[in-house]
Design a protein around this motif. Structure first.
Motif, short mmCIF file in Angstrom:
data_model
loop_
_atom_site.label_atom_id
_atom_site.label_comp_id
_atom_site.label_asym_id
_atom_site.label_seq_id
_atom_site.Cartn_x
_atom_site.Cartn_y
_atom_site.Cartn_z
N ASP A 52 0.92 -1.28 -0.27
CA ASP A 52 -0.07 0.06 -0.06
C ASP A 52 0.73 1.22 -0.03
N ILE A 53 1.87 1.29 0.61
CA ILE A 53 2.94 2.38 0.57
C ILE A 53 3.18 2.57 -0.62
N TYR A 54 3.84 1.75 -1.34
CA TYR A 54 4.42 1.82 -2.76
C TYR A 54 3.06 2.17 -3.85
N ALA A 66 9.35 1.42 -9.57
CA ALA A 66 8.85 0.34 -10.20
C ALA A 66 9.71 -0.94 -10.23
N MET A 67 10.82 -0.76 -10.58
CA MET A 67 11.86 -1.96 -10.74
C MET A 67 11.89 -2.62 -9.35
N HIS A 68 11.79 -2.02 -8.21
CA HIS A 68 11.83 -2.51 -6.90
C HIS A 68 10.79 -3.80 -6.94
N ALA A 88 4.68 -2.80 -11.77
CA ALA A 88 6.02 -2.58 -12.13
C ALA A 88 6.03 -1.87 -13.58
N GLN A 89 5.31 -2.92 -14.51
CA GLN A 89 5.74 -2.54 -15.80
C GLN A 89 4.63 -1.33 -16.32
N ALA A 90 3.58 -1.03 -15.66
CA ALA A 90 2.78 0.11 -15.83
C ALA A 90 3.46 1.28 -15.42
N VAL A 96 20.18 5.18 -14.11
CA VAL A 96 18.64 5.36 -14.97
C VAL A 96 19.13 4.29 -16.19
N TYR A 97 20.20 4.52 -16.84
CA TYR A 97 20.26 3.66 -18.02
C TYR A 97 20.30 2.16 -17.75
N PHE A 98 20.88 1.77 -16.58
CA PHE A 98 20.73 0.49 -16.18
C PHE A 98 19.48 -0.29 -15.89
N LEU A 99 18.51 0.80 -15.38
CA LEU A 99 17.22 0.49 -14.94
C LEU A 99 16.32 0.51 -16.60
N ARG A 100 16.72 1.09 -17.49
CA ARG A 100 16.16 1.15 -18.67
C ARG A 100 16.77 -0.08 -19.53
#
Length: 531
Positions: free
Chosen positions: A175-177, A231-233, A242-244, A362-366
Motif C-alpha cells: 500500500d505504501i508503494y 517500479a523496478m523494486h 511494475a511494468q505500468a 537510470v540507463y541500467f534500469l532502462r
C-alpha cells in the motif's frame, strides 16, 4: 522582511547534529507551532533550517553521527561497499550480524522527524495550494526519503503519519508503494503544469535548492527516474504494476528521465556541512572499502578504481588495493589492525556532493526494462547497458578504454594480507562484455553488477538492489554473530524496528509485524524481496 527559505528543510541533506540516543519521533520538538507558519513564509526559515535533514541525514559542524548509524553501519555494509575497521561493541555489531538496536532505529527516526514532519507543516500551511510546484518538490523529496525507510524496515506508518502521537497505524509495504506512485502522479502533474505555463514564483527558488539550482525540469526528470527505480523494486512482487509504472516513467510525454550527469540527483555541501561519508572515512577512520567492491574493480581492471579506492597505507602491504571482508573485524581485533586498508579514493573530498541517483543508474534500469520487453525503454538492453557504463566512466572522469569489449576479466578472489582465514574465492565468473546470446538470467546479472559498480558509494540503493536481484554476488560474512537468525547465504534482509516503537506504539507495531508476514528480525524478507 520575507525570508523565503521554503523547502530547504525538506530539500535535502544536512542540518543540526543528532545523536544515537534519539528522542521520541512522534513528538514535535521543533519549537515552532503551526500557527507561526504562513504561506508567505515569514520567518519560516528558522523552523525549516532546524529540520534540514532529509533523505540521508548528516550534520554541520563536523558531526555526521546520525548518517553513520543511519546508513554507513547498515546499508553501506550490507551492500558490499564498505566495512568498518573499528571493533564497535567489543567486536559484536552489525558488521557481523549482531544487530545493534541503538543504531538500527536511526533511519526510522530521521524519516519522521526530518522528512514527514516538516513536509506535513508545509501542507498544513497551504503550500500545496499557494505554490504547487514547490509542493511538488516536497512530495518528490518525501517519496525519495520515505521509500528508503520502508525499504529498510518494511511496513511503516505512512498514510496516517502525523495524525496522532500514539496508536499510529502501519501500512503494508504494498500500500505504501501504491501511495508513492499516486504522490508522484500529483507532483509530476504540478511540475508539468508549472513548466508548460511558464509561471514564475515570487521569490528565487534557486537560492534554496541544493540540488538543481531551481530547475523544475530537472526535478521532473528526477521524479520520473525515481518512479522507474521504485517500479523496478516491485517487479517480482507485482509485475503488472511494475511494468505500468515503469512505462509511465519512461514515456517521453511525461517529461523524460535523467540522461546526463548534469542532471544527477546530488546534494551540494559547503560551509559547515561536509560529505558525511568522507568525514567518517578521513576524519574518524571508522569506515574502509569493502572486500566485495575492491575485488570486482581489481578483477575487471576497472578504470574507476583509483577514483573509488585509495591504496593501502599499511607498511606491510603499502600501495595495494585491499578491502576488508564483511565480518572480519572481531572482538580480538583493534582498530589499528585494519585502519591501513583501502580508504576512499581520489574522487572524494569533504566537499564532494552527496549522491542519491545518477544517469548511469537510470540507463541500467532502462536496460532491464528493455530486457523485460517493456515499452519506452529507448533502446535495446545492450545499447542501454553500454551507455550506463559509459556514462558512469564520464561521471568519474576516467577513460573507458577497451572496457566494453572485455570478455575475459572476472572478479578477483579475496586475499586478506593479515588474516588468511578470511581468504575466499570470487562468488561469480561474470564478465563485462554484453553477450546477446547469453541466458536472460546472465544478462540480468551483468546489468545488476555494472549498475552496482556505477552506483558507488550510495549504499542504501545498492543494498536494496542486491536484495531484489541477488546481484552482485557478494562474499558471505566472515563471522556470523546472529546466533543463527541470519544465514550466511542470504545476509541481512531488513533492520528490526526500533525499541522506541515497542515503547510507545506497541499495539500498532505488532499489527505492522503481522503485515510484514514474518518476525521482527534481520532475516525476514520484505514484500518485494522475492529473490
Amino acid at each position: 522582511m520575507k525570508r523565503y527559505y521554503i523547502i530547504i528543510a525538506v530539500l535535502l541533506l544536512g542540518a543540526t547534529a543528532c545523536t544515537k540516543n534519539f528522542e521520541d519521533y512522534n513528538t514535535d520538538n521543533t519549537g515552532v507551532s503551526t500557527g507561526q507558519l504562513k504561506p508567505d513564509f515569514n520567518d519560516v526559515g528558522i523552523y525549516l533550517l532546524q529540520a534540514e535533514r532529509s533523505i540521508i541525514n548528516f550534520s554541520g559542524g563536523g558531526d555526521p553521527n546520525s548518517y553513520q548509524v543511519q546508513q554507513n553501519l547498515n546499508a553501506d555494509l550490507f551492500s558490499g561497499y564498505f566495512m568498518s575497521p573499528n571493533p564497535f561493541n567489543g567486536g559484536r555489531n552489525n558488521t557481523n550480524y549482531f544487530m545493534m538496536s541503538g543504531w538500527n532505529g536511526e533511519a526510522f527516526k530521521v524519516g519522521y522527524l526530518n522528512i514527514m514532519s516538516p513536509i506535513s507543516k508545509l501542507r498544513t500551511n497551504r503550500i500545496d495550494t499557494a505554490f504547487p510546484a514547490v509542493w511538488a518538490v516536497a512530495q518528490i523529496v518525501q517519496v525519495a526519503g520515505m521509500s528508503r525507510v520502508t525499504d529498510i524496515y518494511g511496513p511503516i506508518p505512512y498514510s496516517k503519519a502525523g495524525s496522532s502521537k500514539t496508536d499510529l497505524p502501519y501500512d503494508s509495504q504494498e500500500d505504501i508503494y501504491k501511495r508513492f506512485f499516486l504522490e508522484l502522479d500529483t507532483a509530476t502533474a504540478n511540475l508539468q503544469n508549472y513548466i508548460n505555463k511558464g509561471e514564475q514564483l515570487p521569490f528565487t527558488f534557486a537560492k534554496f535548492d541544493l540540488v538543481y539550482n531551481g530547475d523544475f525540469s530537472k526535478w521532473l526528470q528526477f521524479a520520473n527516474s525515481l518512479r522507474l527505480r521504485l517500479a523496478m523494486h516491485i517487479v517480482k512482487a507485482d509485475a503488472a504494476t511494475a511494468q505500468a509504472q515503469a512505462e509511465k516513467a519512461l514515456n517521453p510525454s511525461n517529461g523524460g528521465v535523467i540522461t546526463t550527469n548534469a542532471s544527477n540527483m546530488v546534494v551540494q555541501v559547503g560551509g559547515s556541512f561536509t560529505n558525511p561519508l568522507v568525514f567518517i572515512d578521513r576524519n574518524w577512520g571508522d569506515t574502509r572499502i569493502g572486500a566485495d567492491i575492491a575485488c570486482y574493480l581489481m578483477g575487471y581492471n576497472d578504470p574507476r578504481i583509483a577514483a573509488y579506492l585509495g591504496k593501502s597505507t599499511d607498511k606491510n602491504f603499502s600501495s595495494q588495493y585491499v578491502g576488508i571482508r564483511l565480518g572480519a573485524v572481531t572482538s580480538s581485533a583493534t582498530k589499528n589492525e585494519y585502519i591501513g586498508y583501502s580508504a576512499l579514493g581520489s574522487a572524494f573530498s569533504l566537499t564532494t556532493p552527496v549522491q542519491i541517483m545518477t544517469a548511469a543508474e537510470v540507463y541500467f534500469l532502462r536496460a532491464e526494462a528493455a530486457l523485460n520487453g517493456w515499452a519506452n525503454a529507448g533502446g535495446s538492453a545492450e545499447e542501454l547497458y553500454n551507455q550506463g557504463i559509459t556514462t558512469s566512466m564520464e561521471q568519474w572522469n576516467v577513460a573507458i578504454g577497451s572496457y566494453l569489449s572485455d570478455a575475459t576479466s572476472k572478479p578477483a578472489d579475496y586475499v586478506d594480507p593479515k588474516h588468511s582465514d578470511n581468504n575466499i574465492a570470487a562468488q561469480t565468473a561474470i564478465t563485462i562484455k554484453w553477450d546477446d546470446a547469453a541466458l536472460t538470467e546472465v544478462k540480468k546479472e551483468r546489468i545488476a553488477t555494472q549498475k552496482w559498480i556505477a552506483m558507488f558509494p550510495e549504499g542504501q540503493e545498492a543494498w536494496t538492489e542486491h536484495r531484489r536481484t541477488g546481484y552482485p554476488k557478494l562474499f558471505p560474512v566472515a563471522h556470523n554473530e546472529s546466533a543463527g537468525t541470519v544465514s550466511d547465504a542470504e545476509g541481512v534482509r531488513r533492520l528490526p524496528y526500533p525499541q522506541q516503537e515497542y515503547n510507545t506504539n506497541a499495539t500498532e507495531l505488532n499489527k505492522g509485524i503481522t503485515l510484514l508476514g514474518g518476525t521482527d528480525d534481520a532475516a525476514t524478507h520484505l514484500w518485494w524481496d522475492k529473490k
